[in-house]
Write a protein that holds these residues in place. Structure first.
Motif, PDB file in Angstrom:
ATOM      1  N   MET A 140      -1.445   0.840  50.504  1.00 16.54           N
ATOM      2  CA  MET A 140      -2.041   1.014  51.816  1.00 16.54           C
ATOM      3  C   MET A 140      -0.972   1.592  52.743  1.00 16.54           C
ATOM      4  O   MET A 140       0.126   1.051  52.819  1.00 16.54           O
ATOM      5  CB  MET A 140      -2.546  -0.355  52.309  1.00 16.54           C
ATOM      6  N   GLU A 141      -1.310   2.652  53.429  1.00 20.16           N
ATOM      7  CA  GLU A 141      -0.340   3.290  54.315  1.00 20.16           C
ATOM      8  C   GLU A 141      -0.065   2.405  55.532  1.00 20.16           C
ATOM      9  O   GLU A 141      -0.905   1.619  55.965  1.00 20.16           O
ATOM     10  CB  GLU A 141      -0.773   4.687  54.725  1.00 20.16           C
ATOM     11  N   ALA A 142       1.126   2.549  56.085  1.00 19.04           N
ATOM     12  CA  ALA A 142       1.596   1.701  57.179  1.00 19.04           C
ATOM     13  C   ALA A 142       0.700   1.777  58.412  1.00 19.04           C
ATOM     14  O   ALA A 142       0.450   0.762  59.070  1.00 19.04           O
ATOM     15  CB  ALA A 142       3.036   2.066  57.543  1.00 19.04           C
ATOM     16  N   ALA A 143       0.198   2.964  58.752  1.00 19.62           N
ATOM     17  CA  ALA A 143      -0.635   3.119  59.949  1.00 19.62           C
ATOM     18  C   ALA A 143      -1.923   2.302  59.836  1.00 19.62           C
ATOM     19  O   ALA A 143      -2.339   1.648  60.796  1.00 19.62           O
ATOM     20  CB  ALA A 143      -0.960   4.589  60.189  1.00 19.62           C
ATOM     21  N   LEU A 144      -2.534   2.320  58.667  1.00 20.17           N
ATOM     22  CA  LEU A 144      -3.757   1.540  58.444  1.00 20.17           C
ATOM     23  C   LEU A 144      -3.448   0.043  58.483  1.00 20.17           C
ATOM     24  O   LEU A 144      -4.167  -0.731  59.119  1.00 20.17           O
ATOM     25  CB  LEU A 144      -4.372   1.925  57.101  1.00 20.17           C
ATOM     26  N   ARG A 145      -2.375  -0.337  57.850  1.00 16.65           N
ATOM     27  CA  ARG A 145      -1.940  -1.741  57.835  1.00 16.65           C
ATOM     28  C   ARG A 145      -1.693  -2.230  59.269  1.00 16.65           C
ATOM     29  O   ARG A 145      -2.136  -3.307  59.649  1.00 16.65           O
ATOM     30  CB  ARG A 145      -0.666  -1.849  56.997  1.00 16.65           C
ATOM     31  N   ASP A 146      -1.016  -1.423  60.082  1.00 17.74           N
ATOM     32  CA  ASP A 146      -0.720  -1.790  61.467  1.00 17.74           C
ATOM     33  C   ASP A 146      -1.980  -1.855  62.326  1.00 17.74           C
ATOM     34  O   ASP A 146      -2.131  -2.743  63.153  1.00 17.74           O
ATOM     35  CB  ASP A 146       0.266  -0.794  62.091  1.00 17.74           C
ATOM     36  N   ARG A 147      -2.884  -0.896  62.124  1.00 17.73           N
ATOM     37  CA  ARG A 147      -4.112  -0.851  62.926  1.00 17.73           C
ATOM     38  C   ARG A 147      -4.943  -2.123  62.761  1.00 17.73           C
ATOM     39  O   ARG A 147      -5.537  -2.623  63.713  1.00 17.73           O
ATOM     40  CB  ARG A 147      -4.940   0.361  62.527  1.00 17.73           C
ATOM     41  N   TYR A 148      -4.965  -2.665  61.520  1.00 15.03           N
ATOM     42  CA  TYR A 148      -5.787  -3.836  61.243  1.00 15.03           C
ATOM     43  C   TYR A 148      -4.985  -5.140  61.186  1.00 15.03           C
ATOM     44  O   TYR A 148      -5.574  -6.217  61.110  1.00 15.03           O
ATOM     45  CB  TYR A 148      -6.542  -3.644  59.920  1.00 15.03           C
ATOM     46  N   GLY A 149      -3.671  -5.051  61.192  1.00 16.29           N
ATOM     47  CA  GLY A 149      -2.852  -6.260  61.124  1.00 16.29           C
ATOM     48  C   GLY A 149      -2.844  -6.903  59.747  1.00 16.29           C
ATOM     49  O   GLY A 149      -2.819  -8.128  59.622  1.00 16.29           O
ATOM     50  N   VAL A 150      -2.850  -6.085  58.705  1.00 15.90           N
ATOM     51  CA  VAL A 150      -2.911  -6.572  57.328  1.00 15.90           C
ATOM     52  C   VAL A 150      -1.500  -6.858  56.811  1.00 15.90           C
ATOM     53  O   VAL A 150      -0.591  -6.054  57.010  1.00 15.90           O
ATOM     54  CB  VAL A 150      -3.586  -5.526  56.415  1.00 15.90           C
ATOM     55  N   GLU A 151      -1.359  -7.984  56.150  1.00 19.90           N
ATOM     56  CA  GLU A 151      -0.088  -8.345  55.523  1.00 19.90           C
ATOM     57  C   GLU A 151      -0.275  -8.431  54.020  1.00 19.90           C
ATOM     58  O   GLU A 151      -1.362  -8.702  53.527  1.00 19.90           O
ATOM     59  CB  GLU A 151       0.399  -9.695  56.058  1.00 19.90           C
ATOM     60  N   GLY A 152       0.810  -8.207  53.295  1.00 21.42           N
ATOM     61  CA  GLY A 152       0.787  -8.372  51.847  1.00 21.42           C
ATOM     62  C   GLY A 152       0.305  -7.148  51.095  1.00 21.42           C
ATOM     63  O   GLY A 152      -0.067  -6.135  51.668  1.00 21.42           O
ATOM     64  N   GLN A 153       0.322  -7.280  49.780  1.00 16.52           N
ATOM     65  CA  GLN A 153      -0.045  -6.213  48.853  1.00 16.52           C
ATOM     66  C   GLN A 153      -1.520  -6.351  48.481  1.00 16.52           C
ATOM     67  O   GLN A 153      -1.954  -7.424  48.066  1.00 16.52           O
ATOM     68  CB  GLN A 153       0.829  -6.342  47.594  1.00 16.52           C
ATOM     69  N   TRP A 154      -2.280  -5.281  48.642  1.00 16.93           N
ATOM     70  CA  TRP A 154      -3.705  -5.276  48.305  1.00 16.93           C
ATOM     71  C   TRP A 154      -3.987  -4.142  47.344  1.00 16.93           C
ATOM     72  O   TRP A 154      -3.545  -3.011  47.561  1.00 16.93           O
ATOM     73  CB  TRP A 154      -4.555  -5.150  49.567  1.00 16.93           C
ATOM     74  N   GLY A 155      -4.739  -4.405  46.291  1.00 18.40           N
ATOM     75  CA  GLY A 155      -4.989  -3.416  45.251  1.00 18.40           C
ATOM     76  C   GLY A 155      -6.020  -2.363  45.617  1.00 18.40           C
ATOM     77  O   GLY A 155      -5.954  -1.236  45.163  1.00 18.40           O
ATOM     78  N   LEU A 156      -6.988  -2.745  46.450  1.00 15.68           N
ATOM     79  CA  LEU A 156      -8.073  -1.829  46.784  1.00 15.68           C
ATOM     80  C   LEU A 156      -8.555  -2.150  48.191  1.00 15.68           C
ATOM     81  O   LEU A 156      -8.653  -3.323  48.565  1.00 15.68           O
ATOM     82  CB  LEU A 156      -9.221  -2.018  45.780  1.00 15.68           C
ATOM     83  N   TRP A 157      -8.884  -1.124  48.970  1.00 15.93           N
ATOM     84  CA  TRP A 157      -9.349  -1.324  50.340  1.00 15.93           C
ATOM     85  C   TRP A 157     -10.220  -0.156  50.758  1.00 15.93           C
ATOM     86  O   TRP A 157     -10.174   0.922  50.158  1.00 15.93           O
ATOM     87  CB  TRP A 157      -8.167  -1.464  51.315  1.00 15.93           C
ATOM     88  N   TRP A 175     -10.753  -7.416  58.080  1.00 15.23           N
ATOM     89  CA  TRP A 175     -10.052  -7.360  59.364  1.00 15.23           C
ATOM     90  C   TRP A 175     -10.785  -6.417  60.291  1.00 15.23           C
ATOM     91  O   TRP A 175     -11.293  -5.377  59.859  1.00 15.23           O
ATOM     92  CB  TRP A 175      -8.632  -6.834  59.185  1.00 15.23           C
ATOM     93  N   ARG A 176     -10.788  -6.723  61.587  1.00 15.87           N
ATOM     94  CA  ARG A 176     -11.320  -5.814  62.609  1.00 15.87           C
ATOM     95  C   ARG A 176     -10.146  -5.022  63.163  1.00 15.87           C
ATOM     96  O   ARG A 176      -9.056  -5.553  63.361  1.00 15.87           O
ATOM     97  CB  ARG A 176     -12.003  -6.616  63.720  1.00 15.87           C
ATOM     98  N   ALA A 177     -10.378  -3.743  63.437  1.00 11.66           N
ATOM     99  CA  ALA A 177      -9.339  -2.904  64.022  1.00 11.66           C
ATOM    100  C   ALA A 177      -8.863  -3.545  65.322  1.00 11.66           C
ATOM    101  O   ALA A 177      -9.668  -3.890  66.181  1.00 11.66           O
ATOM    102  CB  ALA A 177      -9.881  -1.496  64.284  1.00 11.66           C
ATOM    103  N   ASP A 178      -7.577  -3.715  65.448  1.00  9.89           N
ATOM    104  CA  ASP A 178      -6.943  -4.313  66.623  1.00  9.89           C
ATOM    105  C   ASP A 178      -7.481  -5.706  66.953  1.00  9.89           C
ATOM    106  O   ASP A 178      -7.410  -6.135  68.092  1.00  9.89           O
ATOM    107  CB  ASP A 178      -7.096  -3.399  67.850  1.00  9.89           C
ATOM    108  N   GLY A 179      -8.031  -6.397  65.936  1.00 13.37           N
ATOM    109  CA  GLY A 179      -8.645  -7.688  66.232  1.00 13.37           C
ATOM    110  C   GLY A 179      -8.289  -8.818  65.293  1.00 13.37           C
ATOM    111  O   GLY A 179      -8.617  -9.959  65.561  1.00 13.37           O
ATOM    112  N   GLY A 180      -7.654  -8.518  64.188  1.00 13.32           N
ATOM    113  CA  GLY A 180      -7.229  -9.575  63.293  1.00 13.32           C
ATOM    114  C   GLY A 180      -8.196  -9.884  62.161  1.00 13.32           C
ATOM    115  O   GLY A 180      -9.232  -9.241  61.987  1.00 13.32           O
TER     116      GLY A 180
END
Length: 150
Positions: A1-18, A105-110
């Motif tokens: 998962m690219e950093a921009a997408l991870r940051d936009r949604y506040g995702v942590e950790g390694q995910w195989g599919l999204w 996760w919601r964008a900018d919402g957790g």
């Protein structure tokens, strides 16, 4: 998962599919909140996409995953037209079963919802447990960061 997408949604950790998704009215109750059953349906869609992408198939003659147990946690309410990110990863696996983790996760919402499913691989022709093949086990470990359990 690219950093921009991870940051936009506040995702942590390694995910195989999204994948991103816009919440539809059909997935909501009369108050425009995401219906609890819709979360499970969206997570099921991710499970199917994960299985097919990992080389599995769905047919009466082939082994496939069956949910043995499911635990769901609702963290925050989601709403009609929310832009959300759905993700799935394999947390661990054994000879004939694996544990999937899901998140929305919601964008900018957790984090809105998370779930954990124990999936058992069943030979559909016999109804008996089937072994997970080595290529799929390797994918679980390398892409998803899954741990082999004894």
């Amino acid at each position: 998962m690219e950093a921009a997408l991870r940051d936009r949604y506040g995702v942590e950790g390694q995910w195989g599919l999204w994948r991103e998704h816009t919440v539809r009215w059909a997935e909501c109750d009369i108050y425009a909140h995401i219906n609890h059953a819709a979360y499970l349906t969206l997570f099921e869609d991710m499970r199917i996409e994960w299985w097919l992408g990992a080389g599995g198939t769905f047919s009466p003659e082939a082994p496939g995953p069956v949910v043995g147990s499911l635990e769901v946690k609702y963290h925050l309410p989601g709403h009609f037209r929310d832009q959300v990110l759905l993700a799935v990863r394999t947390a661990s696996f054994r000879r004939t079963s694996f544990v999937h983790q899901y998140g929305m996760w919601r964008a900018d919402g957790g984090l809105l919802c998370s779930a954990r499913a124990l999936c058992v691989v069943i030979d559909n022709a016999t109804g008996r447990k089937a072994e997970i093949g080595e290529p799929m086990r390797r994918l679980m470990a390398e892409r998803d960061g899954a741990v082999a359990e004894v």
